[in-house]
Structures are given as C-alpha cells and as structure tokens.
Design a protein around this motif. Structure first.
Motif, short mmCIF file in Angstrom:
data_model
loop_
_atom_site.label_atom_id
_atom_site.label_comp_id
_atom_site.label_asym_id
_atom_site.label_seq_id
_atom_site.Cartn_x
_atom_site.Cartn_y
_atom_site.Cartn_z
N SER A 159 0.89 -1.14 0.11
CA SER A 159 0.08 0.08 -0.18
C SER A 159 0.91 1.22 0.03
O SER A 159 0.34 2.28 -0.56
CB SER A 159 -0.97 0.18 1.19
OG SER A 159 -1.95 -0.71 1.25
N THR A 165 -4.59 5.29 -3.91
CA THR A 165 -5.56 4.47 -2.96
C THR A 165 -5.99 3.28 -4.06
O THR A 165 -6.09 2.31 -3.39
CB THR A 165 -6.63 5.39 -2.68
OG1 THR A 165 -6.02 6.58 -2.21
CG2 THR A 165 -7.37 4.39 -1.55
N ALA A 168 -3.68 0.52 -4.44
CA ALA A 168 -3.29 -0.31 -3.23
C ALA A 168 -4.62 -1.18 -3.14
O ALA A 168 -4.13 -2.62 -2.95
CB ALA A 168 -2.96 0.79 -2.16
N ILE A 169 -5.69 -0.69 -3.09
CA ILE A 169 -6.76 -1.76 -2.64
C ILE A 169 -7.23 -2.64 -3.48
O ILE A 169 -7.43 -3.85 -3.27
CB ILE A 169 -8.20 -0.66 -2.42
CG1 ILE A 169 -7.60 0.24 -1.11
CG2 ILE A 169 -9.11 -1.43 -2.06
CD1 ILE A 169 -8.70 1.34 -1.00
N THR A 183 -3.56 -9.58 2.87
CA THR A 183 -2.89 -8.19 2.57
C THR A 183 -2.85 -7.48 3.99
O THR A 183 -3.38 -7.78 4.98
CB THR A 183 -3.72 -7.37 1.89
OG1 THR A 183 -3.42 -6.26 1.59
CG2 THR A 183 -5.53 -7.30 2.15
N ASN A 185 -3.46 -4.35 3.93
CA ASN A 185 -4.38 -3.28 3.74
C ASN A 185 -5.62 -3.55 4.25
O ASN A 185 -6.49 -4.46 3.73
CB ASN A 185 -4.46 -2.87 2.29
CG ASN A 185 -5.26 -1.72 2.20
OD1 ASN A 185 -6.24 -1.57 2.30
ND2 ASN A 185 -4.72 -0.49 1.54
#
Ligand SMILES: Nc1ncnc2c1ncn2[C@@H]1O[C@H](COP(=O)(O)OP(=O)(O)OP(=O)(O)O)[C@@H](O)[C@H]1O
Ligand SMILES: O=P(O)(O)OC[C@H]1O[C@H](OP(=O)(O)OP(=O)(O)O)[C@H](O)[C@@H]1O
Ligand SMILES: O=C(O)c1cccnc1
Length: 480
Positions: A159, A165, A168-169, A183, A185
């Motif tokens: 991330s 954003t 990363a997600i 993960t 995240n």
C-alpha cells in the motif's frame, strides 16, 4: 458482490464524450456495435496472464449515469444544452460478456465484449481498460510470485508504494486472486472480505528504545505476535529479545515468529532459524520482507534460506518490471444504414495490430483424458466446436500448418455478465475466484508456466474467422 458508491461516469477520456456527441448529432447513436477488449502481448514475457478487474467493471456499470454534478461540469466545459439533456436521460443498456475473473488468458483473445448501441459501447472504453489493464497486470505478477513461493505464505505489503489508493486496494484483491494469502491493507480486507495480516514496524522498537521493551509492550496488548528483529542488530539483540519475551510471557502471547527486513536474508535466516530452534521455538516462523519479487524469492530459495513467510510490497503493487499492460478496446462490428451488422477492423502497417473483425467466442480446448489445456480456439459466434466433432487448429501466421483434433472438450470462456443493461448473474465471491484461478493454472502445462522463455500457448482462429478477416482486409484495401 463488491459495492461501490462512487459514480465514475466521467472517469473517461474526453474523446469518448466527443465521439458520443457526434454519434448523437449524426443520428447514429442507436446503431448497434460490438467492441472487444484484449491485449496483444503478455506482460513480463510470461506464458499466460490471470484475468482480473471484472468486479470493478460490474460495480462501475451499476453506477453508470450522468448525475447533475456531472452535467454541470460538462456544461461548464462547453457542451450544449440539447446534448446534455440527452446525457441526462442516458441509461446503459448493452450486453456485456466477459471471461471469468481468475481465468488464465492469452494475447489476442477477447476478454470482454460489449454489444449494444454505439454510445454504450463507446462510453465504457476508458474505464474498462483502466480497471482490467491494472488488475490483470497485478494478478499476473502475483501469479509469478506464487509460482516460486509454492506453499509458503505470501503477504501483500504494497500500500505505501502503490500508485495511490485505488491501486493499493484493488491491487491487494488482484494479488489475493492469484494466491497471496493476505494483505496488510485494512480497507481491502473490509471491502472484499479478504484476510488481513501484519507484524509491526521499526518505529515500535524506536518508540520503546529497545527490542526487549518494545516486544514486551506489544505482547501486553496483542495476543498474536511477530517481532521485527532487525532494528538494531538481528542476531545480537532482535532475536534474543524475541526469544526472551516469548519465554517470559508464554501464557500471554502466541509467538508466531520474527520478521527480517534487511541484510543478507539467506545467511541471516539460517542463523535466526538456528537461534529459534535452540531456544525450543522450532514452530516459530521466519518472515522476510525488503524489496522482494519472484527473482529474489527464487534466489533466496536456491540459497536454502530458512524463510517461511514472504512479505511483498513495492515490486508487486507497482508492477515494477513492467508498469503497464497494453490492453486495447476495438470496434469489431457495426450496424450499417440498412440494419445489417458488418465486421469492422483497424488496418495497420504492423500486421500484429490488425484487429480481427466480428463478434467472437473463445473456446478453451482441453484433452478429454486429463483435462489439460490443449489450446484456445477463437471462432465466430455462429460456430460451436462441440457439435462439430472435430476442429481444425491452424496458425494464422502459418495457415499451412494445421492440425485436426477429435478427442477434445470445448468450453466457451465469454459469458454474459450484463444482459441489456441488467446484471445477468450474481458475481463470484473472491474466494471462488481465487480457487478457480488456482485450478485453472493447474490445468496449464508447465512449459507455459515457467518464468524463463515459456513456450507460446496456441491461440487459433477458426478458418471461418480467418477467412472473414482476410476478405475484409482485401475489401478495405481495394476501396482505399
Ligand atoms: N541472500 C540474498 N540473495 C539475493 N538477494 C538478497 C539476499 N539477501 C537480501 N537480498 C535482497 O537484496 C536487496 C538489497 O538488500 P540489502 O542488503 O541492500 O538491503 P539493506 O540495505 O540491508 O536493507 P535496507 O536498505 O532496507 O536497510 C533486497 O531486494 C533484498 O531482498
Ligand atoms: O520492501 P517492500 O517489498 O516494498 O515491502 C514493504 C516494505 O515496507 C516496509 O518498509 P518501510 O516502508 O518501513 O521502509 P524500509 O524498510 O525500506 O526502511 C517493510 O519493512 C518492507 O520493507
Ligand atoms: O505488517 C507488516 O509487517 C508490514 C506491512 C506493510 C509494509 N511492511 C510491513
């Protein structure tokens, strides 16, 4: 199903809206068209790709409409009121077919097909490419890493280095599809229901001033602990402190292991393993992180590094060695003024860039006895190799090299996900997609899976499709 309350209708290149305006003003906005999304070259010189991005495509389509804010903005940048009124009424009504997420796919195969009016098909181009290019790239990179990691645990740590954003997600989800186990995240965990996992950073040790004080403070607040041991000195301070705390607080803590984040990880991991074993913690795992990717992991394994869990960040989430997948979205058929659908193509001096006209289906041909993939057969939608009894596989670049096969199973890969603008079927859960990807990859022969110089997987056009393509090229060249 993945929910998204974000309307991304303006997440498009300006030229799509300009073309839509032209179609509308020229009164062809209701003409039918078919577009297909595909890439021409596999990333990382890999032998296959893992298709991902469909969940986001679906979430996007569910929200697709021009809101008042969108229309205000379009007005501000110069679009006229009559066109804005048209956009205000706009509703997506196309049929969308896609290969399933987690599918093993190859170059020049239609992965998504949009059949509807030309406005529908044109509007979604940029967003579809954006979602599928990135997520397929990360899923493919993650699959390469999984291949070398084998049954070792893989954690996605990217991330902080991802390109913002969404990368990363959604990248965390793509990595999970291809076999990562968790993960770091938390948002990805919440949004997709995928496992989250993590250790702690150097700052914890810095905050308490010593390894021992930090680890002690951590076990007072958390049941499961993995201690980062390289803040000051891995062998002299970090691991001895981890062992001391694990022993002193054995009833209070579930000591899972230690993480190494610097230095020669082959040599260090062996020494750390020895220290842990000597202290009776044979079950404690050694985690490693620090700019890892499939190459470093393979190398560390070749050096017999005693690493059980791999934390992979930057190189995975940014797809460091190839930053983009070059997926394209091309018109393959269009209704003419008389209501007939006509194959269309894009000519190019580069033969590889000439698109294949017509609405297609990909058939995955497998061997009856062992279920292994034999090749893919791209045909017109009028053809069904299952009823043919035999199919002719031939290489379009060398049409004289053909092969007739008889004992096969054929499975269509493109399935309806939207039917006339409505979701056709509940999307698969991410767990199912992950299992599907693993099963499908297992059915691909090793020669296509090896990282170095893999064999080229056979992707054939049906003779019918090939002949249509040649005839259209000739027709266009003649007209020119
Ligand atoms: N035995 C090894 N064989 C191959 N590569 C390794 C080995 N040990 C570490 N690496 C990799 O070498 C790269 C650089 O490691 P290096 O030792 O320079 O890190 P470091 O400088 O100790 O760490 P940092 O800069 O984060 O403090 C990293 O990608 C790491 O994963
Ligand atoms: O190396 P990656 O594959 O990206 O994995 C994630 C990295 O993030 C953390 O480092 P941090 O941001 O604290 O920086 P540093 O360890 O490089 O100092 C962690 O300690 C890993 O080294
Ligand atoms: O949990 C961890 O150890 C972690 C998370 C993100 C980045 N680096 C490490």
């Amino acid at each position: 199903m993945v929910k998204s309350n974000r309307n991304l209708t303006l997440h498009t290149d300006l030229y799509e809206i300009n073309m839509i305006e032209t179609y509308w003003r020229q009164r062809i906005a209701n003409r039918k068209a078919v577009f297909e999304l595909y890439f021409r070259k596999l990333p990382f010189k890999n032998g296959y790709a893992v298709f991902a991005g469909l969940a986001r495509v679906i979430a996007y389509l569910e929200q697709l409409k021009f809101t008042n804010d969108d229309l205000d903005y379009l007005k501000k940048i110069g679009y006229r009121a009559d066109f804005l009124n048209y956009l205000a009424q706009y509703q997506f009504s196309a049929t969308v077919r896609s290969v399933p997420e987690g599918e093993i796919v190859f170059a020049n195969e239609p992965l998504i097909q949009v059949e509807g009016n030309i406005v529908d098909a044109q509007l979604v181009e940029t967003a579809f490419l954006n979602f599928v290019n990135y997520q397929t790239l990360i899923a493919t990179k993650a699959a390469r890493i999984k291949t070398v990691a084998g049954d070792d645990q893989l954690l996605e740590f990217g991330s902080r280095r991802a390109q913002e954003t969404d990368a990363a997600i959604w990248g965390a989800r793509a990595a999970y599809i291809s076999g990562f186990d968790a993960t770091s995240n938390v948002k990805a965990g919440e949004k997709f229901g995928i496992p989250v996992s993590g250790t702690h950073a150097h700052s914890l040790v810095q905050a308490f001033g010593s390894d021992y004080a930090a680890f002690k403070a951590y076990v007072a607040t958390h049941r499961n602990s993995v201690f980062l041991v390289d803040t000051y000195d891995t062998l002299q301070s970090g691991v001895p402190a981890a062992i001391k705390v694990a022993k002193e607080f054995k009833n209070q803590t579930n000591f899972l292991g230690v993480r190494i984040d610097s230095g020669d990880m082959a040599a260090l991991s062996k020494q750390v393993r020895h220290q842990l074993d000597q202290a009776g913690f044979w079950y404690a795992k050694i985690y490693a992180s620090n700019d890892l990717d499939e190459r470093t992991i393979l190398n560390l394994k070749m050096q017999d590094a005693k690493i059980d869990v791999w934390g992979v960040g930057t190189k995975l989430i940014t797809s460091f060695d190839q930053p983009a997948l070059g997926g394209v979205y091309k018109m393959v058929a269009m209704e003419d003024a008389h209501g007939h659908m006509r194959g269309t193509l894009k000519l190019s001096n580069n033969a590889g860039k000439i698109s294949t006209p017509g609405k297609k289906q990909i058939w995955r041909i497998t061997r009856k006895d062992d279920d292994k993939f034999m090749g893919d057969y791209i045909a017109t939608t009028a053809e069904d190799p299952r009823t043919a009894g035999q199919i002719e596989l031939f290489d379009p670049e060398h049409p004289y090299m053909n092969k007739i096969i008889r004992d096969f199973e054929a499975r269509p890969l493109l399935r309806e996900v939207f039917h006339h603008g409505k979701l056709a079927d509940a999307p698969l859960s991410v767990e199912k997609i992950r299992r599907y990807a693993a099963t499908e990859l297992h059915r691909l022969w090793p020669e296509y899976k090896r990282q170095l110089n893999p064999q080229e997987y056979p992707v054939h056009l049906s003779r019918e499709l090939y002949q249509q393509k040649i005839a259209l090229i000739k027709r266009i060249r003649k007209a020119l």
